[in-house]
Design an enzyme around this catalytic site. Sequence first.
Site, PDB file in Angstrom:
ATOM      1  CB  THR A 252      31.753  11.587  -3.047  1.00  0.00           C
ATOM      2  OG1 THR A 252      31.374  11.396  -1.678  1.00  0.00           O
ATOM      3  CG2 THR A 252      33.102  10.948  -3.280  1.00  0.00           C
ATOM      4  CD  GLU A 469      -3.216   0.405  -2.981  1.00  0.00           C
ATOM      5  OE1 GLU A 469      -3.155   1.610  -3.318  1.00  0.00           O
ATOM      6  OE2 GLU A 469      -2.479  -0.078  -2.110  1.00  0.00           O
ATOM      7  CG  HIS A 472      -4.978   4.908  -0.568  1.00  0.00           C
ATOM      8  ND1 HIS A 472      -4.812   5.735   0.514  1.00  0.00           N
ATOM      9  CD2 HIS A 472      -4.540   3.682  -0.167  1.00  0.00           C
ATOM     10  CE1 HIS A 472      -4.302   5.055   1.517  1.00  0.00           C
ATOM     11  NE2 HIS A 472      -4.129   3.801   1.135  1.00  0.00           N
TER      12      HIS A 472
END
Length: 659
Positions: A252, A469, A472
């Site tokens: 747009t 965590e 990971h």
Amino acid sequence: MAKENKKTEKNKPDPDNNKEFKPKFSAYWIYGIIILVFIGINFFGSGGWSEPAKTTPAEFQQYLTDGDVLKVVIVNKNKAKVYLTEEAKAKEVHLRNAKDQLLPTSNIPAYQFEFGDLQNFENELRKTKEANNLSTDVVYDTESNMWGDILLSLLPFAIIIAIWIFIMRRMSSGAGGGAGGQIFNIGKSRAKLFDQNTDVKTSFKDVAGLEGAKEEIQEIVDFLKTPDKYTALGGKIPKGALLVGPPGTGKTLLARAVAGEAKVPFFSLSGSDFVEMFVGVGASRVRDLFKQAKEKSPSIIFIDEIDAIGRARGKSNFSGSNDERENTLNQLLTEMDGFGTNANVIVIAATNRADVLDKALMRAGRFDRQIYVDLPDIRERKEIFEVHLRPIKKDENLDLEFLSKQTPGFSGADIANVCNEAALIAARKGNKSVGKQDFLDAVDRIVGGLEKKNKIITPDEKKAIAFHEAGHATVSWMLEHAAPLVKVTIVPRGQSLGAAWYLPEERLIVRPEQMLDEMCAALGGRAAEKVIFDRISTGALSDLEKVTKQARAMVTVYGLNDKIGNLTYYDSSGQGEYNFTKPYSEKTAELIDKEISNLIESQYQRAIKLLQDNKDKLTELANVLLEKEVIFKDNLQKIFGNRPYDTPEVVFNDIVEPS
């Protein structure tokens, strides 16, 4: 004298400009005159200019006893009007009352009053006359205000007519949304017209990145500005361009730049503007839109979100509303390239669902060019940051190269949001400029959500999140193709209980070993829970979702599985979603499910083995995370040493889901 004459002539009203001083006629004048006439008739009909003085029955009896009353007129059996004799009018008490009248005359009664029961009043009047030997006349009369009664009877009808006129005027004035809001012009186009008289400030300079798309759009604008340059060699001006890309990439914005740059009329509207509950309105608006565009040609028509009316015909046609949408699409197809000519009108459309558009709409001759507006790469993100940072008071030492690396997969709209969020964070802190940490906090805020430091988490849950965590981070640090760690936090953000940010390498193609390493790293959280606590939790929901999608893509989309072979069941046209049958047999479906499970399970066992071999370092990293709640790459380097294949480019996040 000559100067005075000139001055006098200058002050004389110009006969040519008399039209400007003439009052404009309005229908409300007629309504006002009618109301004034009714009020005047009602007022004069009831003698409103000369009302008699008010008195009481007791005072009237006193006037009657004194012989001042000449005549009494009983009106409607509840009111009496008193006429005085000539001698009584000269008395001081009656002269004072006569002064209160607006226009006193001889034919007007001097007093009037209301009484209760007529029979009691007549008895009192007769007794007073007999006792004082009076010859006062008693007259009975009936009064009615004919015009007032007519006005009251017409009042409900007048109110209904006035309301009807008001509603019709509101509907005809376009209060419902421009020309399309008019009840008699419901088939008119709702397109907004931008031309050289309209102040559209957006230009191609405001569109950063998107070099290929911008070049093609600029060429379309140049077609209309200098058509002879292209038609001199026998070429034809393209009839349409379709902007395709993910949301927020600037489709747009490109169209707005065209409106600002083109010196031709620019019609802008959305695909939903053609949709209406009335039959035939959509097709009528398409005809009216192209009629206006042809009258002002050369011109440009921009249709945003064209998939609202451009969906493939005959698909999922379960309701009558689709018939109306298909009629609108048929009219659009005819107007763009039908039997009639449509010279010098270019149609630009934008959508992020090009796969559902009708094939007839996509063919050459209608949309000759399909311009793909992709997510910006690292260089284009830097240019977009430069555009959005112009109005922001930023720190002089701010590194745009660093910011572009920290925003992987961000669209132009996302980067604009990051800049705005960073400015808000800096203002909240009371800073005089927006610095590097403000932008990092803004990225964390957008990707992970708002920090919830006051969220109640038990010590056992906090420990499980920390090891999750840390798992990971450990696995990703050990694997070559896994993304290295940037930051890990166990502070709850949004709906997540913990989050980790990584820097994966930007790749155009991905190899199987790279995908397997990423799957292993994603399963490191659940593997850490298994290694440390010998039990698992629901915190790995987002990890499992990511891994399952990746494994399914390897098997069914990319053809990276040996047993399935070089086959893909992916349908890029998007038509497969309408089919009720799978493109493979039940036996193949069982094999696909088995291979997906084997892929995930093998990487899970791989992650467990890596963490068992580095259990001490995993525990040390988790303890640091429990103590500080936020750790960075430096903390891993102290524990694991330098990572030999560390080439970070962009950011990715991992989230621990609550149960």
